[in-house]
Structure formats: structure tokens, C-alpha cells
Design an enzyme around this catalytic site. Sequence first.
Site, short mmCIF file in Angstrom:
data_model
loop_
_atom_site.label_atom_id
_atom_site.label_comp_id
_atom_site.label_asym_id
_atom_site.label_seq_id
_atom_site.Cartn_x
_atom_site.Cartn_y
_atom_site.Cartn_z
N ARG A 1 -8.79 29.82 51.85
CA ARG A 1 -9.85 29.66 50.69
C ARG A 1 -11.26 30.22 51.23
O ARG A 1 -12.43 29.77 50.98
CB ARG A 1 -10.16 28.45 50.33
CG ARG A 1 -10.62 28.05 48.94
CD ARG A 1 -11.12 26.60 48.41
NE ARG A 1 -11.34 26.59 47.13
CZ ARG A 1 -12.51 25.81 46.54
NH1 ARG A 1 -12.87 25.18 47.25
NH2 ARG A 1 -12.27 25.59 45.14
N TRP B 1 -0.09 20.83 47.37
CA TRP B 1 -1.30 20.73 46.40
C TRP B 1 -0.91 20.64 44.99
O TRP B 1 0.16 21.35 44.67
CB TRP B 1 -2.01 22.06 46.63
CG TRP B 1 -3.40 22.26 45.62
CD1 TRP B 1 -4.68 21.65 45.72
CD2 TRP B 1 -3.23 22.90 44.36
NE1 TRP B 1 -5.25 21.70 44.75
CE2 TRP B 1 -4.38 22.67 43.62
CE3 TRP B 1 -2.21 23.42 43.57
CZ2 TRP B 1 -5.04 23.00 42.44
CZ3 TRP B 1 -2.46 23.94 42.38
CH2 TRP B 1 -3.86 23.71 41.80
N ASP C 1 -5.51 17.61 42.20
CA ASP C 1 -6.21 18.79 41.25
C ASP C 1 -5.41 18.93 40.17
O ASP C 1 -5.80 19.59 39.27
CB ASP C 1 -6.47 19.82 42.13
CG ASP C 1 -7.72 19.78 42.66
OD1 ASP C 1 -8.59 19.16 42.66
OD2 ASP C 1 -7.85 20.84 43.79
N ASN D 1 -11.36 21.48 52.11
CA ASN D 1 -10.49 22.13 51.38
C ASN D 1 -9.57 23.16 52.30
O ASN D 1 -8.93 24.23 51.69
CB ASN D 1 -11.15 22.98 50.59
CG ASN D 1 -11.55 22.41 49.26
OD1 ASN D 1 -10.52 21.73 48.65
ND2 ASN D 1 -12.78 22.30 48.81
N CYS E 1 -11.97 13.24 49.10
CA CYS E 1 -11.19 14.54 48.13
C CYS E 1 -10.74 15.43 49.41
O CYS E 1 -11.47 15.81 50.46
CB CYS E 1 -12.17 15.20 47.41
SG CYS E 1 -11.46 16.52 46.56
N LYS F 1 -19.06 13.17 46.37
CA LYS F 1 -17.62 13.77 46.27
C LYS F 1 -17.55 14.37 47.70
O LYS F 1 -18.08 15.30 47.59
CB LYS F 1 -17.12 14.55 45.10
CG LYS F 1 -15.69 15.02 45.26
CD LYS F 1 -15.39 15.72 43.74
CE LYS F 1 -14.27 16.46 43.97
NZ LYS F 1 -13.88 16.93 42.73
N TRP F 2 -16.84 14.04 48.62
CA TRP F 2 -16.95 14.52 50.03
C TRP F 2 -15.33 15.17 50.04
O TRP F 2 -14.33 14.71 50.15
CB TRP F 2 -16.68 13.38 51.16
CG TRP F 2 -16.78 13.82 52.57
CD1 TRP F 2 -15.86 14.58 53.08
CD2 TRP F 2 -18.06 13.60 53.21
NE1 TRP F 2 -16.43 14.87 54.40
CE2 TRP F 2 -17.47 14.11 54.66
CE3 TRP F 2 -19.23 13.20 53.38
CZ2 TRP F 2 -18.31 14.22 55.63
CZ3 TRP F 2 -20.18 13.10 54.45
CH2 TRP F 2 -19.62 13.67 55.65
N ASP F 3 -15.52 16.64 50.15
CA ASP F 3 -14.17 17.39 49.70
C ASP F 3 -13.90 17.93 51.26
O ASP F 3 -14.70 18.16 52.14
CB ASP F 3 -14.43 18.49 48.65
CG ASP F 3 -13.14 19.06 48.18
OD1 ASP F 3 -12.39 18.79 48.67
OD2 ASP F 3 -13.62 19.72 47.27
N ASP G 1 -20.28 19.21 40.69
CA ASP G 1 -19.23 19.40 41.45
C ASP G 1 -19.66 20.94 42.42
O ASP G 1 -20.70 21.14 42.38
CB ASP G 1 -17.78 19.82 40.92
CG ASP G 1 -16.57 19.30 41.99
OD1 ASP G 1 -16.47 20.20 42.62
OD2 ASP G 1 -16.12 18.44 41.54
N ASP G 2 -18.92 21.55 42.87
CA ASP G 2 -19.07 22.44 43.92
C ASP G 2 -19.75 23.73 43.01
O ASP G 2 -19.55 24.07 42.05
CB ASP G 2 -17.59 23.35 44.14
CG ASP G 2 -17.70 24.29 45.27
OD1 ASP G 2 -18.76 24.66 45.80
OD2 ASP G 2 -16.55 24.78 45.82
#
Length: 752
Positions: free
Chosen positions: A457, A211, A562, A494, A540, A490-492, A380-381
Site C-alpha cells: 500500500r 482482507w 472492509d 495497513n 483497525c 480509529k487506529w489503523d 477517516d484517512d
Amino acid sequence: MISVTETSAGEPLFHLRAGDASYVFSVFHGYLLHLYCGPAVGEDDLEYLLVRVGHDSVVPRPFDTSETWFSLDIAPQEIPAYGTGDYRPSALMIRHGAGGKLTPGSTAVSVRYLSHEILPGKPPIPGDIQPAVRANEDEADTLIVTAEDPASGVRFRLYYTAMRSLPVILRRTAVENASSAPLDLLRIASASLDFVSPVEPAELLHLWGTWGRERHTERTPLCHGTVSVSSRRGASSHHHNPFAALVSSRTDERSGPAVGISLIYSGNFEILADVDPFGSLRLSAGIDPTGFSWRLDPGEVFVSPEAVIAVSGEGLGKMSRALHRLFRDHLCRGKWAERSSPRPVPVNNWEATYFRFDADKLVSIAKEAADCGIDMLVMDDGWFGRRNDDRSSLGDWVVNEEKLPGGLKPLSDRIHGLGLKFGIWFEPEMISPDSDLYRAHPDWALHTEGRPLSVARNQYVIDMTRPDVRDWLFGAISAVLSSARIDYVKWDFNRNLTEAASLSLPEERQGEIFHRFVLGLYDLLGRVTAAFPDILFEGCSSGGGRFDPAMLYYSPQIWTSDDTDAMERLDIQLGTSFCYPPSSISCHVSASPNHQTGRETSFLTRGHVAMAGVFGYELDLTKLTAEEKELARKQAEESRRIWPLVRNGDFYRLILPSDTVNGKTGRCAAWMFVSEDRSEALVTFVSIRASIHPVYFLRLEGLDPDARYEIEETGEILSGSTLMNAGLNLTKNRRDGESVVIRLKKTPVREG
Ligand code: DGJ
């Protein structure tokens, strides 16, 4: 172009000409032998390429033959199969089930040629939904070889596509259970190539990271034995990338052999290079076999992901440019991937506000953006459920009206009212334990009953293997995307998969989980992108944890890392460019001091570095000084002006941070874009750490040697040959983090 002739024994000999590369293989007693992959060879010399090396008598032979050289353990092969005499890493391993001719549970397999056909273009494989390169009848030719395992009756279809104007071969394998018993596929490489006289000393160049420091290049010498890179995380990962290049130790950007191999796949992969004691080298790429099995009942077919083989006899730069063209023109899809579509310059609020925002704050950033000529605000988020930090709400895709009163529409209207586009963030493949969705459907999290589920997370992975879950997700995403005017997503993604099992699959199919997860993702992405063709999608995964060709099929750009520090981005972006086109590498100007490293870098340099890819911003524009705002205005305009160069031009890596310059590494980096017609170029040089008295001529590439170019900044006019052979004079003391951009334009040749 694909030609088929006959060997002296009357068996087929295939020559795939792709651009200026050749790929040659033949049939020998029914076995498919790999003869060559590299810069073009003469059409009349093909059989000459089959090396018949003697060997010791202990190696097994598949049949009694006077050709004492022939052993599968030594012969260079196209699809090396497990258990029948080739002890090197196999491309294929099958466990045969009960009810057929073979011992149940036995794993030996053999692949023997039956027939072939050649088709213009690149026909789709029926029933397959995996991302793949597309090419029309003028752009490529496809050879389909049908083969079988005579003992079991299992059938194989080997797909080879030769691109006509690129040195690129594409390969896939389909396995059809034409036997009467079930079987389990345990190993399936998408491509395997044997080099009998490899470039020596051979090295594998690959991209490693974690990361915040994705896709750093590493070159490792090959040894007798196996060198491999892989992912077993359920995603292509930050740690390794599904790309590697076989090079010689003398290969550099401009010279030497390079064979790049890339897998169009977002899941567990393995790329390996194996050198046997005879010096023969096997390069293969496919699904990682760890924990993998795929049940094929009689009549069922399994199709491997597609492998891309890019050949260069003139260094790594040429290999990368072939991959860039292939991916941007033949893999990325939709209106935003088109040659003439400019991409919007976004400002993303993540590093501006993290979770602490509301509609008014976003509008205040958007107002500044409009003033700077920025095209889009991305939220964003944190806009849904009760998500004010990363501990909850994934899966509750309902607008948080405390932050955004009235839902998305009023906000979208306000943003559009300012003349901006509006984008939002999603992480569909996840579910928070603290979410209404999880409380209602705990079984939707991918998990193993009876075993604690790891969190990462604070979230779990949703079971993408289940069609009912995907239908629900499609409905939830569609409802949001239809509720307001949304121009970008934006397709994340995590976290990675753990304790992966699905309640929806029987015991004998649990080994399919990781691949089925990826197929489920493709299905959902395919449906969402088809239903919303006007939306620009950006991939993403905690930065660039899923930067792979399969994601590029759905999203022509991917968030690269990031780590937005401009100096760190030099390694990351240039490393990424070994396989991926700059038009896919999303790069934002963020705040200084940088949030990840604390380093201070000038606004100008941050802009120069971000213009090496898809340009944008990631900071609170309301906090810019008047001078920075003025610069942002110029940068946004400049990034739009140079977009045709970034999208359609050729990219040259001139200096990597890891290169040694005047005895020191880590001092500077440089790259350039050249337009297709070579009339225009843009050179960027970054001084990472200052040096005293740097006398420096930077040798350019890709220009027309006979043309004269004007240096826009100074008005000097120099010939392409001077700029490429002697170099561009950059002699000047430059401070740490200082950068310069130089624009070149072809001028009419002057008399005398
Ligand atoms: C990881 C992404 O890489 C970031 O840009 C941001 O979108 C966060 N996720 C949001 O949770």
C-alpha cells in the site's frame, strides 16, 4: 477455587475449579503432568485421572524407575520441554550460551517443580506491560508454580488463574535466566495441554480469512501429526486468528465438548493440535517460533503473552459466551468499556468520500447525521500532510489546511456545534516513503540494510522497537489530540512486516524484532490511551487484520472488515463471535449497491445486520432518500435502546450461513441476544436466498422455560419452553436479502 492435595507419592496435586470446569495437574518425580481439562470432576478422584499407559522399550526415560510406564514422550505434560525425551511439539526450547555449565549452543531443557503459592485475585507480573485479563480477589484465584531446569539453573514461573464464575483458566509462563550464562529462548508456548483420551473424532475449529473476508469458521479433523494455524506477518492477521477450539465431530452450538484457546497477543502466533501415535492430543498456543529468538542475559526475565482456555461441555455457544464475558468485563478497559456506557453511533466518511473531502463536505454529512440522531462524525484517512490518495504522508501528522482551513479545531467546533462528537483516523505504525518524516529519518523504517525494502500500500512500517521513535510518535499524536476536542480515534494498521530488522538492536537480538514490535505497540497504545482517557479508541487493520484480544485491551471495539456488504458480513460477524463479544464487533450500514461486492440490499436489512454489534454508518448521508433518512433515525434510536442487550446480554448463534437448512446451505442466518435476567430478547433472522414454501420454526435459546414471553411485533404470548423447544414460527416467503427482527419481553404469568 484452587485446591492442592497430595498424590500417593506425596507430591502436589492441583485442582483448579473455574466456574463449572476443572483443570487438574500434578507433580510426578518433579515433572509437571497434565491430568485433565474439561467439565468439572470430583475432588476425590484426581489421582485416578493419571493414566499410566505401558509403552515400547525404545522410548527414553528421564531416570531409572520401576514405573516403566513413565516416559516424557508419552506422559501428558504441562510444559513439555525440548530435547529431553518428549519428541512432540515443545512448549519450551532454549539455546544455552557459553560460560555456564552446559555445552554452549546445546538446546535440551527440562522443567522440574520446586514450589508453589496460591494468591487470591490475579496479581500483575512485575515489569510486564503486556495486555492481560484482570480479576479482583472475589473473581479469581491464581496459582504460581516455580520450577527449574536443574542442569542449567534456569527458573520458570508458571501462572495459572482460575476465574470463579466463568469456566476459564488463564496461563502464562515466565522464564528467568538464573544461570551464569546468556541463553536464547527459541520457543515459548503460553499454554500447552495434553489430552490422553481426546474427544473422538477430534476436530479443530479455527478462524481463517483474508482482507474483506475475515474470520470464517472452518472445522478440520485432526490427524496423527500436527494441524496448526499461525501468523508470521507481524500482526495477528486477516489470515488466521489467535483462537481455535478443540471439539468433537458431534459438537454443535448447544451440545458436545469444546475447549477454546485464545492468545492475548497481536503479533506472530501459533496454535497447534498434535496427535501422537498413542492417540494423545496436545493443544498449544504461543508466539510463533519461526525466526523467533529472545536473548536473556543472566538475571533477565521473559514473560509470555497470556493464553485463555475456555471450557464447555455443552457446545460452542457456551464456550463463546464465556469468552465474551471474560473479554468485555475483564479485559477491555476504560470508561467506554464499562457496562453502563453507551457507545456513540458514528457516521464514518471513508466509504462516503474516501480521500475526496474537505471541512464543508464533512459538515454537510454531520448536519444530516444530527438530523438522523447519529452521535458522531468520524473523519477517516486523508486529513494530514499531502494525503489525497494512499501514496504519501504517513508520518506527517500535521493537518492539511487546504482541506481543513485553520486546522482541526474549527472543524471539531462546527461538528460539536451540531451536537455531534468528533473522531479522527490515525495510522501511527507506518511511514510513507513520500513523507517529510521519512526524508528526515529514513532509518526509522523497519528495514534490513543492504536489502531492498518491500512496499505494501505504498508504505513502510515504522520501527516500533525504538523508544526514541515511540517518544516522537507519542508527541505527534498527543499534539493532534490536544489541538481540538476529539472524542474518538480509529487506529489503523495497513500492511505487514517484511525485511524486519532494527538498527537499534545487536546481531544476537534481531530475532526479537517481531515481538519487540508488538511490545512497542503496547507501550505506545498504553501511553496514548492513558493520556487521553476520555477518547474512545477503535482498533483497525485494513478492516479486521488485527482483531485480537490484545487490541481489545486498548480499544473496546474493532473495525471488523472492509467488506461492509450485509450478506458477506453474516459469515464475518458470526465467525468473529466465536471468540469475541458482539460489543467489540464494529458494524456499519454502508451504501447499496455495496462498494465491495456490488450487491443491492435493503436499508432495513443492512441495519438489522449491523445491529449484531457496535452499530454505525459508513455512507454519504446527504444522498439518502427521505424514507431512508427516516429509517436511519429509527435505527440509530433502536441501536441505543438495544445497547444494554448487546453489551451485557448473552449472544446465541442460531443459524450460520454454512448450516444446512432443509437440505440447503447458504440460505439463511439467525442469532439472538438475551438479557442477563432473561426478561428480554432480540431475535434476528436473515433470508440470504429465497426458498419456496419455507415452513420454519426457529428454536430459540437462553430464555426462561417457565416464563411467558410477548412477541412485540404480533402481541402473541408464548412460553419460553415452547419458543426454545418447538421454536418461533417464521413461516413466510422471504425474498433474497430480506430480514426480520423479533423482540420478546417476559410477561407476568397468567392464571389458568
Ligand atoms: C483501512 C480501513 O479498514 C478503512 O476503514 C479505512 O480506514 C482505510 N484503511 C483508510 O486508509
